[in-house]
Scaffold this motif. Structure first.
Motif: not given
Ligand SMILES: *Cc1c(COP(=O)(O)O)cnc(C)c1O
Length: 409
Positions: A101, A204, A249
């Motif tokens: 992330k 995402s 993602s």
């Protein structure tokens, strides 16, 4: 091994089009008030990507703050255990804040700075995106507000505290199922109201254009490194690359560099939950159909009226009714295959990776590991499979202990 048709001669870098379409998927299905901010963001993004100064700063922060490049690790004992294909793991779990992330959070925060924004908002489910966002906001001096469903806040209390330690305000959302979908709605509402000062970092490859494109581009570094690394260690491309798919993602990030290599099979792994029946899973390609949710046209778990179905997964990060539009496109084209792992398969793979390799994966990631192990057994020792180890499992230890009934591990 199934290959896409030969006439399927795509150039992935041409997608999406100017309005954010991947074929019939994607787009900008938002209220009028959000069109201007989305166009401004698209423009700022394209400008930034062409600016060598921006690229330099992005690469610097990915290296110095996030800890790139990550290893491509040969899982020797796991390979022996499965008695099949060689298994490699792309170690995104080793990044700062514990998951992939951070790649996207850094990229978008630097865009927000260029645009003169002073405030960042984000939504989070399991909390990994919230933590990545809170961390980069602390580092860059942004005011930071994270929206999180109250059910998720309860399940991930430690992550809430981590975000608050980094100076973020965490706002609980009480609507609906009190999970990710409701948190996204609340973040969008905030963005419409405060767009002059505020950037919304979506977590995402989801939502309206340009988000799916931006988020994908910020994670492409995973696949670029991975391709270079496998060529260095094996002198050839892998037979298959696999990753778990929530919004998609980490998967599109590692797949992207291999899209044109048609000999490399790409497989996304969704959350099969308890079983594939209404309300008990989050496998959009196994039980969903075309619809629009939170800004994009894509595959969605919904009833015949378009009412969004309830979803379930042991991992909060895969527990969402829609999938990123780019995955819907490549599913239709036959370029990315989708499978799923159930809760119990993921929990087994979670324990296997701990015991056999000494690596504690996130429960999301464990879905990808479960598939990679299953698939390795079907292949021979001449084959190579790479699994994206999207994040570490520290956040999940308590939940795993609860589910496995081993509170004193
Ligand atoms: C958020 C998260 C996911 C799911 O999100 P994608 O956008 O599908 O990658 C998967 N693994 C980890 C570790 C996560 O934190």
């Amino acid at each position: 091994m199934q290959n896409p048709s030969p006439e399927h001669n795509l150039d992935p870098t041409d997608l999406p089009d100017a309005r954010g379409h991947f074929g019939k998927y994607g787009g900008m299905y938002v209220p009028e008030t959000l069109m201007t901010p989305l166009f401004e963001l698209t423009e700022a993004y394209h400008e930034a990507r062409q600016d060598p100064y921006y690229q330099k700063e992005l690469n610097f922060q990915l290296r110095e703050f996030a800890g790139r490049p990550t290893n491509l690790y040969f899982a020797e004992r796991l390979t022996k255990h499965c008695r099949g294909a060689k298994i490699y793991l792309k170690r995104e779990d080793l990044l700062h804040t514990g998951a992939h992330k951070i790649n996207n959070a850094i990229g978008q925060a630097l865009i927000a700075k260029r645009m003169g924004k002073t405030r960042i908002i984000a939504e989070t489910g399991a909390g990994q995106h919230g933590i990545a966002t809170a961390a980069i906001c602390a580092k860059m001096g942004f005011e930071c507000v994270i929206y999180m469903g109250e059910e998720d806040m309860r399940r991930q209390a430690l992550n809430v505290f981590r975000m608050r330690l980094c100076g973020a305000k965490v706002r609980g959302v009480t609507a609906g199922q009190k999970t990710l979908k409701e948190a996204v709605n609340e973040a969008m509402r905030d963005w419409v109201t405060n767009v002059r000062t505020t950037h919304y970092i979506i977590g995402s490859a989801l939502g309206a254009h340009p988000f799916p494109m931006m988020v994908r581009d910020f994670h492409r570094v995973i696949g670029e490194e991975c391709k270079r690394q496998i060529l260095e260690s094996e002198g050839r491309l892998p037979d298959e690359v696999t990753a778990c798919v929530g919004g998609g993602s980490n998967a599109i990030g590692i797949f992207f560099s291999f899209l044109k290599d048609l000999g490399v099979r790409l497989t996304g792994v969704e959350a099969g939950g308890r079983e594939i029946s209404l309300g008990h899973h989050a496998a959009r390609f196994a039980g969903g159909r075309l619809g629009v949710l939170q800004g994009a046209k894509t595959w969605i778990l919904q009833n015949s009226d378009g009412q969004i179905d309830r979803t379930h997964s042991v991992s909060a990060g895969l527990d969402y009714a829609a999938v990123g539009p780019e995955h819907a496109y490549y599913n239709e084209k036959g370029r990315i295959d989708f499978g799923y792992a159930t809760d119990s398969e993921a929990l087994q793979a979670f324990q296997d990776l701990c015991k056999i390799e000494g690596i504690v994966p996130a429960l999301e990631t464990a879905h990808g590991i479960a598939y990679a192990m299953r698939r390795a057994r079907e292949l021979s020792s001449d084959n190579i499979i790479i699994c994206n180890l999207s994040g570490r499992g520290d956040k999940d230890v308590q939940e795993a202990a609860r589910v496995l009934g081993q509170t004193t591990l």
